[in-house]
Write a protein that holds these residues in place. Structure first.
Motif, PDB file in Angstrom:
ATOM      1  N   GLN A  69       0.848  -1.191   0.000  1.00 15.90           N
ATOM      2  CA  GLN A  69       0.000   0.000   0.000  1.00 15.90           C
ATOM      3  C   GLN A  69       0.888   1.247   0.000  1.00 15.90           C
ATOM      4  O   GLN A  69       1.768   1.400   0.854  1.00 15.90           O
ATOM      5  N   TYR A  70       0.663   2.129  -0.969  1.00 17.91           N
ATOM      6  CA  TYR A  70       1.464   3.339  -1.088  1.00 17.91           C
ATOM      7  C   TYR A  70       0.735   4.467  -0.362  1.00 17.91           C
ATOM      8  O   TYR A  70       0.015   5.273  -0.971  1.00 17.91           O
ATOM      9  N   TYR A  71       0.918   4.519   0.955  1.00 11.45           N
ATOM     10  CA  TYR A  71       0.112   5.421   1.789  1.00 11.45           C
ATOM     11  C   TYR A  71       0.299   6.911   1.490  1.00 11.45           C
ATOM     12  O   TYR A  71      -0.595   7.699   1.792  1.00 11.45           O
ATOM     13  N   PRO A  72       1.446   7.347   0.879  1.00 11.87           N
ATOM     14  CA  PRO A  72       1.495   8.785   0.539  1.00 11.87           C
ATOM     15  C   PRO A  72       0.378   9.221  -0.399  1.00 11.87           C
ATOM     16  O   PRO A  72      -0.012  10.387  -0.411  1.00 11.87           O
ATOM     17  N   TYR A  73      -0.136   8.299  -1.217  1.00 12.44           N
ATOM     18  CA  TYR A  73      -1.216   8.637  -2.148  1.00 12.44           C
ATOM     19  C   TYR A  73      -2.597   8.355  -1.576  1.00 12.44           C
ATOM     20  O   TYR A  73      -3.562   9.014  -1.931  1.00 12.44           O
ATOM     21  N   ILE A 115       2.626   1.990  -9.849  1.00  9.92           N
ATOM     22  CA  ILE A 115       1.566   2.156  -8.850  1.00  9.92           C
ATOM     23  C   ILE A 115       0.230   1.844  -9.513  1.00  9.92           C
ATOM     24  O   ILE A 115      -0.068   2.343 -10.603  1.00  9.92           O
ATOM     25  N   ILE A 116      -0.540   0.975  -8.864  1.00  8.18           N
ATOM     26  CA  ILE A 116      -1.889   0.678  -9.339  1.00  8.18           C
ATOM     27  C   ILE A 116      -2.902   1.327  -8.398  1.00  8.18           C
ATOM     28  O   ILE A 116      -2.603   1.594  -7.232  1.00  8.18           O
ATOM     29  N   LYS A 117      -4.080   1.574  -8.927  1.00  5.86           N
ATOM     30  CA  LYS A 117      -5.162   2.134  -8.124  1.00  5.86           C
ATOM     31  C   LYS A 117      -6.346   1.173  -8.148  1.00  5.86           C
ATOM     32  O   LYS A 117      -6.719   0.655  -9.205  1.00  5.86           O
ATOM     33  N   LEU A 118      -6.928   0.925  -6.967  1.00  2.00           N
ATOM     34  CA  LEU A 118      -8.077   0.042  -6.831  1.00  2.00           C
ATOM     35  C   LEU A 118      -9.367   0.854  -6.780  1.00  2.00           C
ATOM     36  O   LEU A 118      -9.357   2.021  -6.372  1.00  2.00           O
ATOM     37  N   ASP A 119     -10.467   0.213  -7.148  1.00  2.00           N
ATOM     38  CA  ASP A 119     -11.756   0.902  -7.084  1.00  2.00           C
ATOM     39  C   ASP A 119     -12.261   1.043  -5.662  1.00  2.00           C
ATOM     40  O   ASP A 119     -13.124   1.883  -5.373  1.00  2.00           O
ATOM     41  N   ARG A 120     -11.724   0.242  -4.746  1.00  2.00           N
ATOM     42  CA  ARG A 120     -12.144   0.310  -3.349  1.00  2.00           C
ATOM     43  C   ARG A 120     -10.980  -0.115  -2.459  1.00  2.00           C
ATOM     44  O   ARG A 120     -10.058  -0.803  -2.909  1.00  2.00           O
ATOM     45  N   PRO A 121     -10.978   0.300  -1.185  1.00  2.00           N
ATOM     46  CA  PRO A 121      -9.897  -0.116  -0.281  1.00  2.00           C
ATOM     47  C   PRO A 121      -9.880  -1.625  -0.092  1.00  2.00           C
ATOM     48  O   PRO A 121     -10.884  -2.312  -0.277  1.00  2.00           O
TER      49      PRO A 121
END
Length: 286
Positions: A69-73, A115-121
């Protein structure tokens, strides 16, 4: 945005898992911090972890794509940590690690960059998914960013700072905001460690307008590397620039308000030279 499975096809989709690491257990270290750690086992141990009451064989997977998890984003962003072949330990174990992870060259150039982005946590039921099912799941990952260089993370705090010369050069060159703000806000006494020998050099930022940031910028200068220090110059002449870039590490011993007098800071620098004996057994010449 590009779909995750379109960007990262794998040799055996039906036997590949995607592990989305967040934290090492309840209250443990953040996954991104472990991926940044110098010891690769810190990251591998997180990826190996399974519940103690289960047969720890990664669900018979042959491969695993790992992310932190890239928490800065934010909570829905994950950074790539490597592609591994899963090799089960025989006989199988209940508790402990039931498999070894062999790093693969495929996608290695994307580690700490993609870095990938998910639709939900990610919830507890979603952090380990089969590759061929994740795109159609609630997570629906997409490629968010491919950084031109490896990510370094945000400023870790004065008391936790431990940065190698190569990373310091990139931090200074890129004017990394959180690092620049923190290091420009204080004066201080610092220590440089030659990791190849254990020898120490104690220095200070006592009069610079921009504090530790300005002082450390002199070390990061590709045409200097030593800040003009006599013993460091000798070491550079003897062993070359590469020795400094590959072996020098920077940490902070003590910080001061920018209004602190130069004399006060120099006295503390002298104390630390005595405390660490860096004149007799280190790299300080005065």
């Amino acid at each position: 945005m590009i779909r995750f499975e379109d960007f990262m096809p794998v040799p055996d989709p039906g036997r590949t898992k995607v592990k989305l690491n967040i934290r090492a257990g309840s209250g443990g270290a953040a996954a991104w911090d472990l991926l940044l750690a110098d010891d690769p086992d810190e990251w591998l141990n997180m990826t190996r972890h399974r519940e103690l009451h289960q047969n720890n064989n990664m669900g018979s997977a042959s491969y695993v794509l790992t992310f932190a998890q890239y928490y800065p984003y934010g909570p829905q962003y994950f950074i790539f940590g490597g592609f591994f072949r899963v090799q089960p330990v025989i006989p199988t174990l209940i508790g402990g690690s039931g498999y070894e992870l062999e790093p693969l060259a495929q996608y290695s150039e994307y580690v700490k960059r993609l870095i990938i982005k998910l639709d939900r946590p990610v919830g507890r039921d979603l952090y380990l998914r089969w590759y061929d099912k994740i795109q159609a799941s609630k997570l629906n990952p997409k490629v968010y960013e491919l950084a031109p260089d490896t990510k370094l993370g945000t400023f870790p705090g004065y008391q936790n700072l431990r940065v190698k010369h190569e990373s310091l050069q990139r931090i200074i060159a890129n004017d990394e905001p959180s690092w620049k703000d923190a290091l420009s806000s204080v004066k201080g006494v610092y220590v440089i460690t030659d990791l190849s020998s254990g020898r120490l050099y104690v220095g200070s930022a006592s009069g610079e307008a921009n504090g530790l940031w300005q002082r450390w910028s002199s070390y990061a200068n590709l045409r200097n590397l030593t800040g003009g220090n006599q013993e460091l110059e000798r070491l550079r002449a003897e062993l070359g620039d590469a020795h400094i870039v590959e072996n020098f590490q920077y940490s902070i011993l003590e910080i001061f308000d920018p209004k602190t007098s130069r004399e006060t800071i120099l006295k503390r620098e002298s104390f630390w030279k005595l405390a660490l004996d860096s004149r007799n057994h280190g790299m300080n010449m005065n």
